[in-house]
Design an enzyme around this catalytic site. Structure first.
Site, short mmCIF file in Angstrom:
data_model
loop_
_atom_site.label_atom_id
_atom_site.label_comp_id
_atom_site.label_asym_id
_atom_site.label_seq_id
_atom_site.Cartn_x
_atom_site.Cartn_y
_atom_site.Cartn_z
N SER A 138 71.38 11.50 53.75
CA SER A 138 70.96 10.18 53.23
C SER A 138 69.84 9.66 54.12
O SER A 138 69.75 10.02 55.30
CB SER A 138 72.14 9.22 53.28
OG SER A 138 71.70 7.89 53.10
N TYR A 151 79.80 5.63 57.48
CA TYR A 151 79.03 6.41 56.50
C TYR A 151 77.70 6.87 57.09
O TYR A 151 77.36 8.06 57.03
CB TYR A 151 78.79 5.59 55.22
CG TYR A 151 77.86 6.27 54.25
CD1 TYR A 151 78.30 7.35 53.48
CD2 TYR A 151 76.53 5.87 54.13
CE1 TYR A 151 77.44 7.99 52.60
CE2 TYR A 151 75.66 6.51 53.24
CZ TYR A 151 76.12 7.57 52.48
OH TYR A 151 75.27 8.22 51.63
N1 LIG Z 1 73.36 7.10 45.39
C1 LIG Z 1 72.76 6.83 46.51
O1 LIG Z 1 72.15 5.75 46.65
C2 LIG Z 1 72.75 7.83 47.63
C3 LIG Z 1 71.80 7.67 48.65
C4 LIG Z 1 71.79 8.60 49.69
C5 LIG Z 1 72.68 9.65 49.71
N2 LIG Z 1 73.59 9.77 48.70
C6 LIG Z 1 74.53 10.90 48.80
O2 LIG Z 1 74.44 11.67 47.63
C7 LIG Z 1 75.67 12.36 47.44
C8 LIG Z 1 76.12 12.19 45.99
O3 LIG Z 1 76.43 10.82 45.76
P1 LIG Z 1 76.06 10.08 44.40
O4 LIG Z 1 75.06 9.06 44.70
O5 LIG Z 1 75.79 11.05 43.32
O6 LIG Z 1 77.43 9.29 44.15
P2 LIG Z 1 78.52 9.42 42.97
O7 LIG Z 1 77.88 9.24 41.65
O8 LIG Z 1 79.61 8.49 43.37
O9 LIG Z 1 79.01 10.92 43.10
C9 LIG Z 1 79.77 11.36 44.19
C10 LIG Z 1 80.33 12.74 43.90
O10 LIG Z 1 81.17 13.14 45.01
C11 LIG Z 1 82.45 13.48 44.50
N3 LIG Z 1 83.51 13.13 45.43
C12 LIG Z 1 83.73 11.96 46.04
N4 LIG Z 1 84.88 11.99 46.74
C13 LIG Z 1 85.40 13.23 46.56
C14 LIG Z 1 86.58 13.89 47.00
N5 LIG Z 1 87.48 13.27 47.77
N6 LIG Z 1 86.79 15.15 46.60
C15 LIG Z 1 85.91 15.79 45.79
N7 LIG Z 1 84.78 15.23 45.35
C16 LIG Z 1 84.53 13.96 45.73
C17 LIG Z 1 82.59 12.65 43.21
O11 LIG Z 1 83.47 13.28 42.31
P3 LIG Z 1 84.94 12.73 41.92
O12 LIG Z 1 84.90 11.23 41.99
O13 LIG Z 1 85.13 13.30 40.57
O14 LIG Z 1 85.81 13.34 42.93
C18 LIG Z 1 81.17 12.73 42.64
O15 LIG Z 1 80.99 13.91 41.93
C19 LIG Z 1 76.66 11.79 48.46
O16 LIG Z 1 76.79 12.66 49.54
C20 LIG Z 1 75.99 10.49 48.89
O17 LIG Z 1 76.36 10.13 50.19
C21 LIG Z 1 73.64 8.90 47.67
#
Ligand SMILES: NC(=O)c1ccc[n+]([C@@H]2O[C@H](COP(=O)([O-])OP(=O)(O)OC[C@H]3O[C@@H](n4cnc5c(N)ncnc54)[C@H](OP(=O)(O)O)[C@@H]3O)[C@@H](O)[C@H]2O)c1
Length: 257
Positions: A138, A151
């Site tokens: 991130s 985080y």
């Molecule tokens: N969105 C942002 O602004 C942002 C910015 C920087 C970095 N990121 C990073 O990008 C990555 C993806 O996040 P996203 O933005 O796509 O968020 P998201 O839409 O909430 O997706 C998160 C994913 O992680 C899975 N996950 C969460 N907890 C889990 C667990 N205990 N076991 C297995 N799977 C789990 C969720 O699946 P289930 O709920 O089905 O388990 C979902 O597929 C993360 O590492 C996040 O830190 C996001």
């Protein structure tokens, strides 16, 4: 037949990465907790892109999660040539607002499972003529973020772990890339329970998960070690490095209050 294994592929950036890989004719294995979303995504990918797609509903906050995932690929005789460690989430608010267990579960998903999956799949990845590890950190990895402290620290860990093993593996067939997205329009903020002020700021900067995924997959295939997505996020990381840490941290804190 080889596969890309994508964690957190049920929604958001992970789902978009799985689709991006399928578009490039790569078979995919999807891992997350949500059975129905995984099943639908796998079906959509099979029908649209004519590649093989399977899924495993598994909770990556369990300490044996990496072994469970690995054993599943062995039972199914899937060979993994691309490992995408994308699953992750945040918890916003004061540090003591969350229990030890809540912080530990998040650290397991965001850090330990990534290390364990990378370690357990590494011998198999090394056997391929060319293979890849893509870790999603991130833009928060470049600074401390009060009220999102654990985080942000977990993402700094992912970034430095990735830099370290990328160097260790530079003469091997395994390429390691760490991509650091900024605010992206996914379910992230909802799960992190981010307040209105930070939500409004994020909405102004939000990228779409599809564009983050395309950038991430390109960076991986170009064997880039590290990439911050988006110009504004790159600028943010530069100022976090340049300006006094106290100023950067106070400014971030005011956003998450
Ligand atoms: N969105 C942002 O602004 C942002 C910015 C920087 C970095 N990121 C990073 O990008 C990555 C993806 O996040 P996203 O933005 O796509 O968020 P998201 O839409 O909430 O997706 C998160 C994913 O992680 C899975 N996950 C969460 N907890 C889990 C667990 N205990 N076991 C297995 N799977 C789990 C969720 O699946 P289930 O709920 O089905 O388990 C979902 O597929 C993360 O590492 C996040 O830190 C996001």
């Amino acid at each position: 037949m080889t596969y890309a294994l994508v964690t957190g592929a049920s929604k958001g950036i992970g789902k978009a990465i799985a689709i991006e890989l399928a578009k490039r004719n790569i078979n995919v294995l999807l891992v997350a907790r949500s059975y129905t979303e995984l099943q639908q995504t796998a079906e959509e990918i099979r029908n649209t892109y004519n590649v093989s797609a399977d899924f495993l509903a598994s909770d990556l906050s369990l300490s044996n999660a990496a072994a469970t995932v690995y054993n599943w690929t062995k039972e199914k005789q899937y060979t993994v040539s691309i490992l995408v460690n994308n699953a992750g989430y945040g918890l916003s608010g004061p540090f003591d607002h969350y229990s030890v267990e809540e912080h530990t579960n998040m650290m397991q998903v965001n850090m330990l499972t990534i290390v364990q999956l990378s370690r357990i799949f590494l011998p198999e990845l090394k056997q391929q003529p060319q293979s890849y590890i893509l870790n999603i950190a991130s833009s928060a990895a470049y600074q401390a973020v009060p009220l999102l402290s654990v985080y942000a620290a977990s993402k700094a860990f992912v970034l430095n772990f990735s830099r370290g093993i990328a160097n260790e593996l530079k003469d091997s067939s395994v390429s390691v890339t760490c991509v650091c997205p900024g605010p992206t329009d996914t379910g992230f903020n909802q799960r992190a329970q981010v307040g209105k002020k930070a939500l409004n700021a994020a909405e102004k900067l939000n990228a779409q998960p599809q564009s983050v995924a395309a950038t991430a997959v390109n960076a991986m295939f170009h064997k880039k070690r590290e990439l911050i997505t988006g110009f504004v996020n790159k600028l943010g990381a530069f100022f976090a490095w340049l300006l006094p840490k106290g100023f950067i941290e106070t400014t971030s804190a005011s956003l998450y209050k």
